[in-house]
Scaffold this motif. Structure first.
Motif, PDB file in Angstrom:
ATOM      1  N   CYS A   1       1.442   9.575  10.535  1.00  0.00           N
ATOM      2  CA  CYS A   1       1.316   8.383  11.367  1.00  0.00           C
ATOM      3  C   CYS A   1       2.707   8.022  11.860  1.00  0.00           C
ATOM      4  O   CYS A   1       3.677   8.139  11.115  1.00  0.00           O
ATOM      5  CB  CYS A   1       0.739   7.253  10.523  1.00  0.00           C
ATOM      6  SG  CYS A   1       0.871   5.628  11.300  1.00  0.00           S
TER       7      CYS A   1
ATOM      8  N   LYS B   1       3.857   5.193  12.485  1.00  0.00           N
ATOM      9  CA  LYS B   1       4.348   3.986  11.823  1.00  0.00           C
ATOM     10  C   LYS B   1       4.580   4.228  10.322  1.00  0.00           C
ATOM     11  O   LYS B   1       5.610   3.857   9.776  1.00  0.00           O
ATOM     12  CB  LYS B   1       3.315   2.862  11.998  1.00  0.00           C
ATOM     13  CG  LYS B   1       3.941   1.495  12.161  1.00  0.00           C
ATOM     14  CD  LYS B   1       2.887   0.474  12.568  1.00  0.00           C
ATOM     15  CE  LYS B   1       2.454  -0.313  11.344  1.00  0.00           C
ATOM     16  NZ  LYS B   1       1.038  -0.623  11.313  1.00  0.00           N
ATOM     17  N   ASP B   2       3.622   4.897   9.683  1.00  0.00           N
ATOM     18  CA  ASP B   2       3.659   4.994   8.212  1.00  0.00           C
ATOM     19  C   ASP B   2       4.185   6.327   7.694  1.00  0.00           C
ATOM     20  O   ASP B   2       4.299   6.518   6.478  1.00  0.00           O
ATOM     21  CB  ASP B   2       2.249   4.780   7.640  1.00  0.00           C
ATOM     22  CG  ASP B   2       1.724   3.395   7.976  1.00  0.00           C
ATOM     23  OD1 ASP B   2       2.393   2.416   7.621  1.00  0.00           O
ATOM     24  OD2 ASP B   2       0.658   3.309   8.612  1.00  0.00           O
TER      25      ASP B   2
ATOM     26  N   CYS C   1      -5.006   6.729  11.103  1.00  0.00           N
ATOM     27  CA  CYS C   1      -4.204   6.569   9.896  1.00  0.00           C
ATOM     28  C   CYS C   1      -4.982   5.744   8.881  1.00  0.00           C
ATOM     29  O   CYS C   1      -5.464   4.658   9.204  1.00  0.00           O
ATOM     30  CB  CYS C   1      -2.894   5.881  10.256  1.00  0.00           C
ATOM     31  SG  CYS C   1      -1.973   5.355   8.793  1.00  0.00           S
TER      32      CYS C   1
ATOM     33  N   ARG D   1      -3.920   4.096   6.568  1.00  0.00           N
ATOM     34  CA  ARG D   1      -3.177   2.902   6.162  1.00  0.00           C
ATOM     35  C   ARG D   1      -3.234   1.819   7.242  1.00  0.00           C
ATOM     36  O   ARG D   1      -3.589   0.696   6.964  1.00  0.00           O
ATOM     37  CB  ARG D   1      -1.732   3.287   5.851  1.00  0.00           C
ATOM     38  CG  ARG D   1      -1.046   2.309   4.923  1.00  0.00           C
ATOM     39  CD  ARG D   1       0.182   2.916   4.266  1.00  0.00           C
ATOM     40  NE  ARG D   1      -0.141   3.880   3.222  1.00  0.00           N
ATOM     41  CZ  ARG D   1       0.713   4.783   2.733  1.00  0.00           C
ATOM     42  NH1 ARG D   1       1.953   4.865   3.223  1.00  0.00           N
ATOM     43  NH2 ARG D   1       0.348   5.606   1.774  1.00  0.00           N
ATOM     44  N   CYS D   2      -2.916   2.181   8.514  1.00  0.00           N
ATOM     45  CA  CYS D   2      -2.822   1.150   9.550  1.00  0.00           C
ATOM     46  C   CYS D   2      -3.936   1.236  10.575  1.00  0.00           C
ATOM     47  O   CYS D   2      -4.077   0.359  11.426  1.00  0.00           O
ATOM     48  CB  CYS D   2      -1.456   1.210  10.239  1.00  0.00           C
ATOM     49  SG  CYS D   2      -1.274   2.665  11.305  1.00  0.00           S
TER      50      CYS D   2
HETATM   51 ZN   LIG Z   1      -0.330   4.299   9.941  1.00  0.00          ZN
END
Ligand SMILES: [Zn+2]
Ligand SMILES: [Zn+2]
Length: 866
Positions: free
Chosen positions: A474, A476-477, A516, A518-519
């Motif tokens: 990802c 971002k992550d 993702c 997570r997000c």
């Molecule tokens: Zn993410």
């Protein structure tokens, strides 16, 4: 079978096809036959042969491997064990992709088709597998647990990413497996040199377990010593010292040298860097001439790596013109770059001590580097080292030159004392290593250390046909693991497989693009798949609980079956498979999944099969196909020949005539039993078999001929039973059964009572059952035996009945009794006389005298001396 007519005249001709097809069909109709029991009170026995890659056809090496395991499994069933004997398919890997390209068949279809074919071959050969536990590693039911394990490893920091070199073909624009690199070139582009590229790849931290993997080899006494030695060398633990050298200019780089012989450091007359060492790169960056030479060294190294023999490469190097400071004595020594120093070995930098190291000595002689002795042999050692070779020896320049002080150089043993070594002079080598390592630590320029040759396990493959690594990327992550609830990450089908342009999975947008966890934003899946050695690292646990949908297996069930009692396979798996699976077991133990520290109690590695002095290979045209042998001689003869030709650990030189010989033997057994089966009533068989209930038929009450065959039977039972305990010389077991059959024929001809023959015949069939199961089952039925042969107790031998009969013969010297010799009945007179003359007591009466007469009456020996 009840509908058979009892009056039918028995066919005496041995027809293996008719017999084997009949039994194969019956066995397949009865899936419980070879099934391991749940909740059994019997002792357990887990016997396993290494699972094959489903290439589409068994080869003779497979048959031999499986015939050994199958004989053992059948023997253990007959001995009352709860036997687990499963089989499966190591079915991921490159050949399926290659086949997909050459025959336009999807890898899954090709693989599953091959499995069907090979399973048919196994069933035709009569191998007793519990197919209810079959494991196929390319199916999601199995590989989801690879992903599950990967997540566990990742959570614990045991799976990580790092840059690593891969083989890259610039024409294919893809990564090549090592086996696709031929003489440094692409297998598909013979004119294209393979490059090394750096890629981010996944690794498992096998090195975390290096110490334990080494130590526990001592707890595997039932593994071949050869395999343990190979693993020891592969793990390659060495104790040594790290020492920092500083390049001699202001702000100069420090680099660390690894040495196992810090006691010799006062004799260091240069340091040597790997061509790929960062300090080399830095020095080369400022020196175009050096840069050119270093590039050449790197090219030579990668060439040597491809040929697989880095040790054989001619050693040479280049002087950088720089010097570095030895922190022990402040001496400035030249810095060289050498082609035999590898960056991925130790620290990629060594100190060179020509007087006390063979390789350094060779290098120093070549380049005229000073050779300085700093170790003298302890008393006695040097004298031996110099004897007869003093003309060749290189004399040190400054020692108290007695003979013992001046050994031939290089002098490399630890059995010595330091000289010319500052404050450490006078210490023994071993003492000096300890003190000098401590000194380095105290002065903050080094320390004692342990290094391993073992590297972390790189499991990334830029391939399609493997387990997808359950990770996403990802923006971002970063790197995010797929949550357990989303497993399995299914390998997509209908993928266009080409071997160009990187991993095929990067061209499948539905696979590649994901969200993702997570997000919830857009993310990209990992497109590398796992090395197939991941599958084989733990597949044998899955057999214990093959249909578990909630966990890789149930811990309690695995605890019952593990460790594997006997594992059988080729020596070529001594290192990778058998180290990875030991690592996996230790990891599973640490997460509480298993209790055992080691997966395998006893390991057996069978020998290779060759023909006409060469390994069987298609290119040599010397491949013997199991199908063809089964067609000509039947399954029993084929598998029994692989056990009979030589002992299972030895190389087997295939002879078709040998299979024919086994076939003739089985036909002879068949003929005998077909003729004598009707004699097999319960009363008669009990008379002489191992389960003798009628104690009135004691040896003494039998005729000598009957007693002889009874003795032969019990000796044969003993030989076969003893060999199953671990020696496994099935070739001699089978010979023993052959001798017994010959004696049965002889006894029949002599008119030995039916009561005796029938019992021996019955046990003979039992003895043959592990080696020729089809025929044995057929004969068992012919004998009218009601029990299932597989679960019929193995015959027991009676040591008394196995004993050779002996008679005592008195020996006289000049008419006086002097000794007694013990011989077997029927021993020829001249042998009895020889034995009498060899007798110690008799010798003391005849020594120094002339023997004038030797008489043997068969009951007495008389020797006349003068
Ligand atoms: Zn993410
Ligand atoms: Zn190529």
């Amino acid at each position: 079978m009840p509908q058979e007519e009892p009056t039918i005249v028995r066919e005496e001709r041995y027809d293996p096809h008719q017999i084997e097809e009949k039994w194969a069909e019956r066995w397949q109709r009865d899936p419980a036959l070879y099934a391991a029991e749940a909740n059994s009170t019997k002792p357990k026995y887990y016997v396993l042969e290494m699972l094959p890659y489903p290439s589409g056809a068994l080869h003779m090496g497979h048959v031999r491997n499986y015939a050994i395991g199958d004989a053992l499994a059948r023997y253990m069933w007959m001995n009352g064990y709860n036997v687990l004997h499963p089989m499966g398919w190591d079915s991921f890997g490159l050949p399926a992709e290659n086949a997909a390209i050459s025959n336009q068949t999807p890898p899954r279809q090709w693989t599953l088709g091959n499995i069907e074919k090979m399973k048919r071959q196994m069933n035709r050969l009569g191998f007793a597998y519990d197919w209810s536990r079959e494991v196929t590693t390319c199916l999601p039911e199995f590989y989801r647990w690879n992903q599950w394990f990967f997540l566990r490893l990742f959570e614990r920091g045991l799976a990580y990413r790092k840059k690593s070199k891969v083989n890259w073909c610039p024409k294919c624009c893809t990564v090549l497996a090592n086996e696709q690199v031929i003489n440094g070139r692409c297998w598909r582009h013979e004119d294209t040199l393979v490059e090394q590229r750096e890629l981010e790849q996944w690794f498992l931290r096998t090195t975390n377990y290096a110490d334990e993997l080494l130590r526990d080899l001592d707890r595997l006494p039932c593994w071949p010593e050869k395999v343990r030695t190979m693993q020891r060398n592969w793990i390659g633990r060495s104790e040594g010292t790290l020492v920092d050298f500083r390049l001699d200019y202001s702000g100069g780089d420090v680099f660390t040298v690894f040495t196992t012989r810090v006691d010799t450091i006062y004799g260091a007359t240069s340091v040597q860097l790997a061509p790929e060492h960062p300090v080399t790169a830095e020095l080369a960056a400022a020196d175009p001439d050096l840069r050119l030479k270093v590039t050449q060294l790197i090219a030579e190294q990668s060439k040597a790596k491809e040929s697989g023999d880095i040790a054989a490469v001619e050693k040479h190097g280049v002087d950088t013109g720089h010097v570095a400071v030895n922190p022990y004595n402040g001496e400035r020594v030249p810095v060289w770059v050498a082609n035999y120093i590898l960056m991925d070995y130790g620290t990629g930098a060594i100190m060179s001590v020509p007087a006390h190291d063979d390789r350094d000595y060779e290098f120093a002689k070549k380049y005229g580097i000073e050779i300085r002795q700093v170790i003298i042999p302890n008393a006695g050692e040097g004298a031996r080292a110099t004897q007869g070779q003093s003309d060749k020896s290189v004399r040190p320049t400054q020692t108290n030159s007695t003979q013992a002080d001046a050994p031939e150089l290089p002098f490399t043993t630890l059995d010595g004392t330091l000289v010319n070594s500052g404050e450490f002079t006078g210490l023994s080598c071993e003492e000096a290593i300890k003190k000098m390592s401590a000194y380095a630590e105290q002065h903050k320029f080094g320390k004692a250390t342990v290094t391993f040759r073992l590297k972390d396990w790189g499991i990334s493959r830029q391939r399609y046909w493997g387990t997808p690594i359950p990770m996403v990327y990802c923006e971002k992550d970063g790197v995010v693991p797929v949550p357990e609830k989303d497993l399995p990450v299914i390998l997509p089908e209908n993928v266009d497989i080409t071997l160009t342009g990187g991993s095929p999975l990067t061209r499948v947008p539905e696979f590649l693009n994901t969200t993702c966890p997570r997000c919830g934003g857009p993310a990209r899946r990992e497109t590398d798949t796992m090395d197939t050695f991941v599958d084989s690292s733990w597949y044998f646990y899955r057999y214990t609980d093959a249909h578990n949908g909630k966990a890789p297996f149930d811990s309690k069930i695995a605890a019952y079956w593990f460790p594997i009692d006997q594992y059988i396979g080729g020596i070529e798996h001594a290192i990778l498979h058998l180290i990875y699976s030991r690592f996996w077991t230790k990891f599973m133990r640490d997460i509480g999944l298993v209790k055992n520290d080691e997966p395998v109690e006893r390991l057996f590695t069978q020998g290779m099969i060759i023909k006409a002095a060469a390994k069987m290979s298609k290119s040599l045209g010397n491949v013997v196909s199991p199908d063809e042998m089964v067609e000509r001689y039947g399954g029993d003869s084929t598998r029994m020949y692989t056990l009979f030709a030589t002992s299972p650990d030895r190389e087997l030189d295939w002879q078709d005539d040998g299979v024919a010989g086994v076939y003739r033997f089985l036909a002879k057994v068949h003929r005998f039993v077909a003729r004598n089966a009707q004699n097999n009533s319960v009363e008669t068989q009990l008379a002489a078999s191992s389960e003798r209930a009628d104690k009135t038929l004691q040896p003494t009450s039998l005729q000598p001929e009957a007693r002889a065959i009874q003795r032969k039977l019990h000796q044969t039972i003993k030989r076969v039973t003893d060999d199953f305990q671990g020696r496994w010389h099935f070739n001699t077991c089978i010979s023993a059964v052959m001798e017994l059959v010959n004696e049965l024929y002889a006894a029949e001809a002599k008119g030995i009572p039916v009561s005796v023959l029938a019992g021996v015949q019955r046990d003979m069939v039992l003895l043959l059952a592990p080696f020729a199961p089809y025929l044995s089952h057929e004969l068992w039925e012919m004998l009218g035996e009601p029990s299932n042969l597989l679960k019929t107790p193995w015959p027991k031998y009676d040591p008394e009945l196995a004993k050779e009969e002996k008679i005592e013969i008195p020996v006289q010297v000049n008419g006086k009794l002097r000794s007694v010799v013990v011989v077997a009945p029927g021993t020829p007179d001249d042998q009895i006389i020889q034995q009498a003359l060899a007798d110690e007591k008799v010798q003391s009466y005849v020594a120094g005298k002339q023997i004038v007469k030797k008489i043997c009456t068969g009951k007495l020996v008389n020797i006349v001396v003068r």
